[in-house]
Write a protein that holds these residues in place. Structure first.
Motif, PDB file in Angstrom:
ATOM      1  N   GLN A 137      22.959 -15.910   1.732  1.00  7.67           N
ATOM      2  CA  GLN A 137      24.391 -15.678   1.959  1.00  7.67           C
ATOM      3  C   GLN A 137      25.274 -16.503   1.026  1.00  7.67           C
ATOM      4  O   GLN A 137      26.477 -16.295   0.977  1.00  7.67           O
ATOM      5  N   ALA A 138      24.654 -17.429   0.309  1.00  8.76           N
ATOM      6  CA  ALA A 138      25.436 -18.225  -0.642  1.00  8.76           C
ATOM      7  C   ALA A 138      25.463 -17.574  -2.018  1.00  8.76           C
ATOM      8  O   ALA A 138      25.989 -18.151  -2.967  1.00  8.76           O
ATOM      9  N   ILE A 139      24.856 -16.394  -2.133  1.00  7.21           N
ATOM     10  CA  ILE A 139      24.856 -15.721  -3.444  1.00  7.21           C
ATOM     11  C   ILE A 139      25.990 -14.701  -3.490  1.00  7.21           C
ATOM     12  O   ILE A 139      26.016 -13.754  -2.690  1.00  7.21           O
ATOM     13  N   HIS A 140      26.910 -14.925  -4.418  1.00  2.00           N
ATOM     14  CA  HIS A 140      28.026 -14.002  -4.604  1.00  2.00           C
ATOM     15  C   HIS A 140      27.580 -12.971  -5.642  1.00  2.00           C
ATOM     16  O   HIS A 140      27.631 -13.200  -6.842  1.00  2.00           O
ATOM     17  N   ARG A 141      27.129 -11.819  -5.149  1.00  5.20           N
ATOM     18  CA  ARG A 141      26.475 -10.853  -6.036  1.00  5.20           C
ATOM     19  C   ARG A 141      27.445 -10.249  -7.047  1.00  5.20           C
ATOM     20  O   ARG A 141      27.060  -9.964  -8.195  1.00  5.20           O
ATOM     21  N   TRP A 173      27.619 -11.980   1.156  1.00 10.14           N
ATOM     22  CA  TRP A 173      28.093 -13.324   0.806  1.00 10.14           C
ATOM     23  C   TRP A 173      29.037 -13.809   1.891  1.00 10.14           C
ATOM     24  O   TRP A 173      30.050 -13.172   2.174  1.00 10.14           O
ATOM     25  N   ASP A 174      28.667 -14.906   2.513  1.00  7.98           N
ATOM     26  CA  ASP A 174      29.485 -15.437   3.599  1.00  7.98           C
ATOM     27  C   ASP A 174      29.269 -16.944   3.597  1.00  7.98           C
ATOM     28  O   ASP A 174      28.264 -17.458   4.103  1.00  7.98           O
ATOM     29  N   GLN A 219      25.428 -21.128  -8.521  1.00  9.95           N
ATOM     30  CA  GLN A 219      26.029 -20.685  -7.249  1.00  9.95           C
ATOM     31  C   GLN A 219      25.534 -21.515  -6.077  1.00  9.95           C
ATOM     32  O   GLN A 219      26.307 -21.886  -5.203  1.00  9.95           O
ATOM     33  N   TYR A 239      28.251 -23.375  -3.954  1.00  5.91           N
ATOM     34  CA  TYR A 239      28.582 -22.899  -2.614  1.00  5.91           C
ATOM     35  C   TYR A 239      27.838 -23.632  -1.502  1.00  5.91           C
ATOM     36  O   TYR A 239      28.313 -23.715  -0.381  1.00  5.91           O
TER      37      TYR A 239
END
Lengths: 306, 511
Positions: free
Chosen positions: B294-298, B331-332, B374, B378
């Protein structure tokens, strides 16, 4: 002389066997095998393949088989190109590298030797000569940069030579130039330093004092010792150039030996990697031997010293 | 009397040299393709690289084949086929009448049977041997029919038949000992092999015995071995080749601007994702996997290093209308940090050393570096990135000797099962340590459902479950970055990068 030659030949054979053994065990000790791929093989299939190619035998036995193959000049089938023998791959690739390398070497000699002699002759006016500067630039530029510049100039800007491929002479012009330019610069500097040394030697001064013609002095007192230096350099250089260049072959998509050196090892193609290593070692030894013979013929002191 | 220039030997040598240099290609093919690395073998059961598959599409035909417009199924060597039961355990194919190999000899159901048996035989060393395991095959020579029965449901077998590994191969190839290739090689496709110059080019010419010979529009096609993508691009720009399957990422913006008519990126049935090794700590813990996923901003990832590849939210690319899409945890940041907190509560003390493994290549490195940034930005977690060359990387992945690793998968056929099957407990391509009875059962129910809508729904449930478990984290979908000369007609971009060579028209009619 004969005894020396026999000893050198013996050392040559011994070095081939040693390099073969080292390459064999280094390759086997690396992680991964020829059949490891992104899409996993079924364990039963993997086992059958290992069995078929003798890869499940103890390493010592595998090595013995490899030596047996080497003595018969048969390296077996390639493990990457599974429908092709290593000897076929080498036989198809070697002429390409030979043509590429010998042409580049010839060009390098044709430009390098006269340029070196010219610079040495004008050694007192070197400050304004462009040749050493050009030589330094060409020597320090990597192959791929020279190739890229040549491509832009002669393939896309003018002349429209093919940017890659193989088949006719025109496909070789740019690879020849790319390979020969740094080599010519290297030869130029070698010849220059040896020729400058010769110009300052007692023999040359005596010859000048004796009234020999400058042409005669250049030919016999300057060129000859310069050539002996070039000969000594040419041995390993020829072996390196004749077995191809990875970068040049990749840029110009030439099917030579150079790319095998890296690809075979990366693909864990044990048989092909061994075949290429043996060819290179044999060629290196052979060219060095030839260069030593030529050097001693050009400069008899070399033999006396050795 | 002075010699004329023509009598001067030096002049003659110079003239000869100029002639050699200036002469044009005498033997140019109608179509030249920069096919990538050399095809490793002419045996479609052995060679599975994309370069080999492209060549085999020209010279070997399966019982079925793909329509290049939408990858739907068309009859190939089989005139018709049918599923004999709802689950797809038994299939029956009826060959076209009077089929011939390119040497004129008859192509029979016996060839198909022998080829399939050879594929299943472990001694062949075929990558796709498992497809034929346990199959029983009966041929009916009089009716040109071949029946095959599998011990397990194979609802997609007709699609599999379009893949080169299942194409019938001639007896000379079936019987060739290792290290040899038959010459000439009888072919069944619209083209036949004319010449193979190792690591230089493979030339194919029109096969007069192909049932499609009337459709073929090129007399000859050259498949050049061109390893470097930039070299292939140079060849295209100079007009020496007309088709390049891959444009290097760095050249894409310029190509898009300057050659819009030759370059139309198209989504591919392939996904880049991260595998988590869940057998050992620390990624045994689902919370940590969730935190990292969820920490990956695709979107950010796609914009910075993806080139034209879009961000992926699923394992199965969303190219199938009949497949209800699943979705990976998005991503959250708050949820990611919460999951990390939960992990820390269960595992007090500092976080262990974390490592991301990737196979050596420029793109993979860029992707790894972007992920590393990332996670640091993040999550505030440092991750080491480690690269290994492919032949070391895959054994390491298979031995579960990693924590997180780069992965990608290309679908063999247009169906979700080609992606989802790899995470079954017994699959050799699983490589995560994930063994879940519920997941395996879902796939088995889907295969045995017999109803295509139900099957797709069950597969979607399986994918959702897989993504919820965070066994993997989808990153990007792949795109087709091929270049085709604008004068070539009949070229269609599709999700599988499949080219129907018979339909390509370079503007010259084959005799």
């Amino acid at each position: 002389m004969k005894r020396r030659l026999a000893l050198r030949l013996l050392a040559w054979v011994a070095s081939i066997m040693l390099v073969h053994a080292a390459a064999f065990f280094m390759l086997r000790s690396t992680r991964g095998g020829p059949f490891d791929q992104s899409r996993a093989l079924d364990p039963v299939v993997m086992q059958a393949l290992q069995q078929r190619y003798g890869l499940d035998d103890p390493p010592a036995l595998q090595y013995l088989h490899a030596v047996q193959g080497l003595l018969h000049g048969d390296f077996g089938p390639s493990l990457r190109y599974r429908d092709t023998q290593v000897s076929t791959l080498l036989a198809e690739a070697f002429p390409v590298s030979l043509l590429l390398g010998s042409g580049a070497l010839l060009l390098a000699l044709l430009f390098g030797i006269p340029a070196g002699l010219h610079v040495a002759r004008r050694r007192h006016q070197n400050r304004h000569s462009a040749l050493p500067l050009c030589g330094t630039v060409f020597l320090s530029l990597p192959n791929f940069a020279i190739a890229a510049a040549l491509l832009v100039l002669f393939s896309f800007h003018s002349f429209h030579l093919p940017p890659a491929g193989w088949g006719q002479l025109r496909y070789l012009l740019l690879p020849w130039l790319s390979l020969s330019i740094p080599l010519a610069a290297q030869i130029m500097f070698l010849v220059r330093s040896r020729a400058e040394e010769a110009y300052q030697s007692l023999a040359v001064r005596q010859a000048m004092a004796a009234g020999l013609s400058p042409r005669h002095i250049r030919r016999h007192y300057i060129l000859r010792p310069s050539l002996s230096t070039v000969c000594a350099f040419l041995g390993p250089a020829a072996a390196a150039v004749l077995t191809g260049s990875l970068v040049i072959e990749q840029i110009f998509a030439l099917p030579g030996l150079g790319t095998f050196f890296v690809q075979a090892a990366l693909a864990r193609d044990y048989t092909l990697a061994l075949g290429v290593t043996v060819v290179y070692t044999a060629l290196l030894g052979f060219c060095t031997l030839l260069a030593d013979i030529a050097t001693s013929l050009l400069d008899p002191r070399m033999e006396a010293l050795s | 009397m002075p010699h004329s220039p023509g009598q001067n030997p030096r002049f003659r040598v110079v003239l000869l040299l100029l002639l050699c240099l200036g002469c044009q290609r005498q033997d140019a093919a109608d179509l030249v393709v920069a096919n990538g690395p050399d095809v490793e073998s002419l045996d479609p059961q052995i060679a599975t690289s994309t370069a080999a598959v492209r060549l085999f599409a020209a010279i070997f035909e399966g019982l079925t084949r793909l329509d290049p417009r939408d990858c739907s199924l068309l009859p190939g060597l089989a005139a018709s086929w049918q599923k004999m039961d709802a689950e797809g355990r038994s299939w029956s194919f009826r060959l076209r009448p009077h089929l011939r190999w390119s040497d004129g000899s008859p192509l029979s159901v016996e060839d198909v049977r022998a080829s399939w048996l050879r594929l299943a035989n472990p001694q062949t060393g075929a990558t796709y041997a498992a497809w034929m395991q346990g199959a029983s095959i009966q041929v009916h020579a009089q009716s040109d029919t071949i029946d095959i029965t599998f011990p397990q449901p194979m609802p997609m077998f007709d699609r599999m038949c379009a893949f080169p590994a299942l194409a019938p191969i001639p007896s000379s190839l079936r019987q060739a000992p290792p290290g040899t290739a038959p010459n000439p090689l009888p072919c069944s496709g619209p083209y036949q092999l004319q010449e193979r110059r190792l690591r230089h080019r493979i030339r194919v010419r029109k096969n007069p015995f192909s049932y499609r010979h009337n459709e073929v529009l090129c007399s000859t096609i050259d498949f050049l071995s061109v390893e470097a993508q930039y070299t292939a691009l140079n060849l295209f720009l100079s007009g020496e080749v007309q088709y390049v399957p891959n444009v290097p990422d760095l050249a894409v913006p310029a190509i898009r601007q300057q050659l819009p008519e030759s370059f139309t990126p198209n989504p591919q049935f392939a996904t880049y994702f991260i595998r988590f090794q869940i057998k050992d700590s620390p990624f045994q813990d689902r919370d940590l996997r969730l935190a990292f996923s969820q920490a990956i901003h695709r979107q950010e990832l796609a914009a910075s290093v993806g080139g034209l590849r879009p961000a992926a939210n699923t394992l199965v690319p969303p190219l199938l209308d009949s497949y209800p899409p699943a979705t990976a945890p998005a991503w959250d940041l708050a949820a990611a940090q919460e999951a990390l907190q939960r992990y820390r509560q269960h595992h007090p003390g500092p976080l262990p050393y974390l490592e991301y493994l990737y196979p050596s290549s420029d793109f993979h490195r860029a992707l790894a570096e972007a992920l590393q940034q990332q996670w640091a930005k993040y999550l505030g977690v440092p991750v080491a990135i480690v690269n290994q060359e492919a032949k070391s990387f895959f054994p390491a992945q298979r031995a579960l000797d990693y924590q997180m690793s780069h992965s990608s998968w290309v679908g063999d056929y247009l169906d979700p099962s080609t992606f989802l099957d790899i995470f079954q407990a017994q699959s050799g391509n699983n490589r995560t340590g994930f063994a879940d009875e519920h997941y395996d059962e879902l796939l088995q129910w889907a295969a045995a459902s017999g109803d295509s809508v139900m099957r797709m729904e069950l597969l979607s449930v399986a994918e959702t479950y897989l993504l919820e478990q965070s066994i993997l984290c989808p990153l990007l979908y792949d795109v087709d970055q091929s270049l085709i000369a604008p004068n070539i007609q009949g070229f269609h971009r599709n999700a599988q990068g499949y080219v129907d060579w018979a339909q390509l028209n370079p503007g010259v009619q084959a005799p």
